[in-house]
Design an enzyme around this catalytic site. Structure first.
Site, PDB file in Angstrom:
ATOM      1  N   LYS A 112       0.898  -1.312  -0.214  1.00 39.43           N
ATOM      2  CA  LYS A 112      -0.062  -0.153  -0.030  1.00 39.43           C
ATOM      3  C   LYS A 112       1.129   1.412  -0.017  1.00 39.43           C
ATOM      4  O   LYS A 112       2.252   1.059   0.383  1.00 39.43           O
ATOM      5  CB  LYS A 112      -0.804   0.007   1.127  1.00 39.43           C
ATOM      6  CG  LYS A 112      -0.093  -0.009   2.608  1.00 39.43           C
ATOM      7  CD  LYS A 112      -0.802  -0.512   3.819  1.00 39.43           C
ATOM      8  CE  LYS A 112      -0.354  -0.369   5.087  1.00 39.43           C
ATOM      9  NZ  LYS A 112      -1.140  -0.889   6.153  1.00 39.43           N
ATOM     10  N   ARG A 146     -10.659  -0.381  14.669  1.00 39.00           N
ATOM     11  CA  ARG A 146     -10.708   0.612  13.853  1.00 39.00           C
ATOM     12  C   ARG A 146     -11.885   0.090  12.589  1.00 39.00           C
ATOM     13  O   ARG A 146     -12.666   0.728  12.578  1.00 39.00           O
ATOM     14  CB  ARG A 146      -9.080   0.422  12.945  1.00 39.00           C
ATOM     15  CG  ARG A 146      -8.927   1.316  11.748  1.00 39.00           C
ATOM     16  CD  ARG A 146      -7.378   1.386  11.521  1.00 39.00           C
ATOM     17  NE  ARG A 146      -7.023  -0.018  10.893  1.00 39.00           N
ATOM     18  CZ  ARG A 146      -5.854   0.287  10.401  1.00 39.00           C
ATOM     19  NH1 ARG A 146      -5.025   1.158  10.397  1.00 39.00           N
ATOM     20  NH2 ARG A 146      -5.247  -1.033   9.830  1.00 39.00           N
TER      21      ARG A 146
HETATM   22  C1  PLP Z   1      -0.587  -1.693   6.840  1.00 37.88           C
HETATM   23  C2  PLP Z   1      -0.944  -3.121   7.390  1.00 37.88           C
HETATM   24  C3  PLP Z   1      -0.088  -4.114   7.670  1.00 37.88           C
HETATM   25  C4  PLP Z   1       1.356  -4.187   7.392  1.00 37.88           C
HETATM   26  O1  PLP Z   1       1.977  -3.593   8.691  1.00 37.88           O
HETATM   27  P1  PLP Z   1       3.253  -3.371   8.938  1.00 37.88           P
HETATM   28  O2  PLP Z   1       3.629  -3.003  10.361  1.00 37.88           O
HETATM   29  O3  PLP Z   1       3.887  -2.217   7.919  1.00 37.88           O
HETATM   30  O4  PLP Z   1       4.066  -4.529   8.670  1.00 37.88           O
HETATM   31  C5  PLP Z   1      -0.727  -5.255   7.811  1.00 37.88           C
HETATM   32  N1  PLP Z   1      -1.877  -5.450   8.167  1.00 37.88           N
HETATM   33  C6  PLP Z   1      -2.928  -4.408   7.885  1.00 37.88           C
HETATM   34  C7  PLP Z   1      -4.425  -4.577   7.978  1.00 37.88           C
HETATM   35  C8  PLP Z   1      -2.413  -3.303   7.630  1.00 37.88           C
HETATM   36  O5  PLP Z   1      -3.242  -1.964   7.364  1.00 37.88           O
END
Ligand code: PLP
Length: 478
Positions: A136, A234
């Site tokens: 993302k 969230r």
């Molecule tokens: C952004 C995100 C991740 C990745 O998280 P990191 O801490 O960057 O590894 C995983 N799961 C969800 C739902 C996210 O929004």
């Protein structure tokens, strides 16, 4: 290297024979001053020759160029008298002029580091546990399509994005792997999901039904992952309501529950109680689905911190974001895994000057020259992700030596200080226009990291990496 028009590309120091337009103008000004004070002195032939040389770069090519309509229109508007004359610029050649030759600042992404990080995490997972590369926000500023392809070639099987458009960009970049949007997109985006084979996360019955109806009317399936809220509050179906939610929507024949997941709020915190509560609620939700006869599909929960710290929550897949790009999510992981940052930030010096003692530098003149310093300017500022809050509080690296950034960071430029005094046997640095400067990276014994920038600014590496990577700086891959 002498055939390179700007004399800088690919060479660490500037070509001794190269004369920039700025040099030419300075030389001309200097000789004009001499001429004014002593009428017998003429401007030197060298100075006027170099002005012509600089102008030569923009001379018309002799071959008749293929001109795009919009450029032709622009050129006509700029000079109506030349209405029907063929404009002298070849738009294809103009487009090919490298971005780093247009402005001397850029981001470099080392894809071998992304590969290393994906493999390092993958090797910690049990057999059959999938790796999702979270790409993302343009892969946290590293470039979604390139990073997705690298991760998929290095053990990842799934991709995670935040928005429908991010998923479409991957598909249009010829990425074939399953893609999950990590939130529930607007109902109005459903046609894009179906057309591009993008899976949504789902937690409202309205979305589930509309999605299923739309798929069914086209003779398609409606695959999705169920998002469970286990305490982060969230998004998601409450952990104790997943069975009733599935009963509410499960009648629809087109719906396919491909996966069930939750997200941890504190996987990167030293305190583990809240993490344990979320993990327990998630396990209970999965067990409840199973005992109601519902197959939860691919079960996943771990982000980077949890994937590295807590093997108990690996389940069927982990979602790797920040650590894919080489950052440690928390101090605890430094001793657990070897990660390599993929991003470095570079610039070239655009001006140098000796600033007399006590003269100020930059807006506000918070910095005053202590004397015996050369002040160098680089074309990178807070509009490029170099946060203004770092003013006077970060180092740049030239020839393996750390030098102090000084004065307020401006929108597009900033300055740094080179001490011209010699100490013992230390070689004196005397950087010149065109010399390369590391804003983030490592060279010799000097290191400047995004981690320390984030620490100084009271934020996390994600925000700093995205700041550089999603700015107007061009990205170069190696
Ligand atoms: C952004 C995100 C991740 C990745 O998280 P990191 O801490 O960057 O590894 C995983 N799961 C969800 C739902 C996210 O929004």
């Amino acid at each position: 290297m002498s055939d390179i028009p700007n004399g800088f590309t690919g060479v660490p120091r500037r070509d001794p024979d190269f004369v920039s337009a700025g040099d030419a103008i300075r030389a001309q000004e200097a000789s004009a001053r001499t001429y004014a004070s002593a009428p017998s002195a003429r401007p030197s032939a060298a100075a006027s020759a170099t002005v012509e040389q600089a102008a030569d770069m923009w001379k018309q090519p002799t071959a008749t160029p293929v001109v795009s309509k919009s450029l032709a229109k622009f050129l006509r508007a700029a000079d109506p008298s030349a209405a029907d004359a063929a404009p002298g610029f070849d738009p294809d050649k103009l487009r090919l002029l490298p971005e780093v030759d247009r402005r001397w600042s850029w981001v470099e992404i080392d894809l071998s580091a992304i590969r290393h990080n994906a493999m390092a995490v993958k090797s910690r997972l049990p057999r059959g546990c999938r790796l999702m590369a979270v790409v993302k926000a343009d892969a946290y500023g590293h470039g979604a399509v390139r990073c997705a392809k690298t991760a998929l070639n290095s053990g990842a099987e799934y991709l995670g994005v935040a928005t429908v458009d991010e998923a479409v960009e991957l598909r249009e970049g010829l990425v074939n792997a399953p893609i999950l949007v990590l939130g529930e997109p607007p109902i109005t985006s459903i046609p894009l999901l179906l057309a591009y084979k993008i899976m949504p996360s789902v937690y409202t019955a309205e979305f589930a039904i509309q999605y299923a109806e739309a798929a069914d009317s086209l003779g398609l399936r409606a695959p999705f992952h169920l998002k469970v809220n286990t305490g982060m509050n969230r998004i998601g179906v409450r952990h104790d309501e997943v069975v009733s939610f599935m009963h509410q929507v499960g009648f629809h024949r087109a719906l396919d529950l491909v996966g069930t997941f939750t997200h941890f709020a504190t996987a990167d915190c030293a305190e583990t109680l809240d993490f344990q509560i979320q993990a327990k609620r998630f396990l209970e939700a999965i067990a409840a689905l199973r005992s109601a006869g519902i197959n939860p599909g691919i079960v996943h929960a771990a982000n980077s911190a949890a994937a590295i710290r807590y093997p108990d929550v690996h389940f069927d897949m982990v979602r790797l974001g920040i650590s894919l790009y080489g950052f440690h999510p928390c101090p605890e992981t430094y001793t657990m895994i070897d990660l390599r940052p993929a991003m470095s930030v570079h610039a070239r010096i655009t001006d140098t000057k000796l600033v007399p003692m006590s003269e100020g530098v930059s807006y506000g003149m918070n910095y005053r020259s202590p004397g015996s310093v050369k002040i160098c300017t680089v074309p990178i500022g807070y509009a490029d992700g170099l946060r203004r809050g770092l003013s006077g509080n970060t180092n740049f690296i030239v020839e393996g030596r750390a030098l102090r950034q000084v004065g307020n960071i401006c929108m597009d430029q900033c300055m740094f200080e080179v001490d011209l005094r010699t100490y013992g046997t230390r070689r004196r640095l005397d950087p010149q226009i065109g010399d390369e400067v590391l804003i983030v990276g490592a060279a010799g014994d000097a290191v400047v990291t995004i981690d320390e920038m984030a620490e100084k600014l009271g934020t996390i590496q994600h925000e700093i990496a995205i700041g550089f990577g999603c700015s107007r700086l061009p990205r170069i891959y190696r």
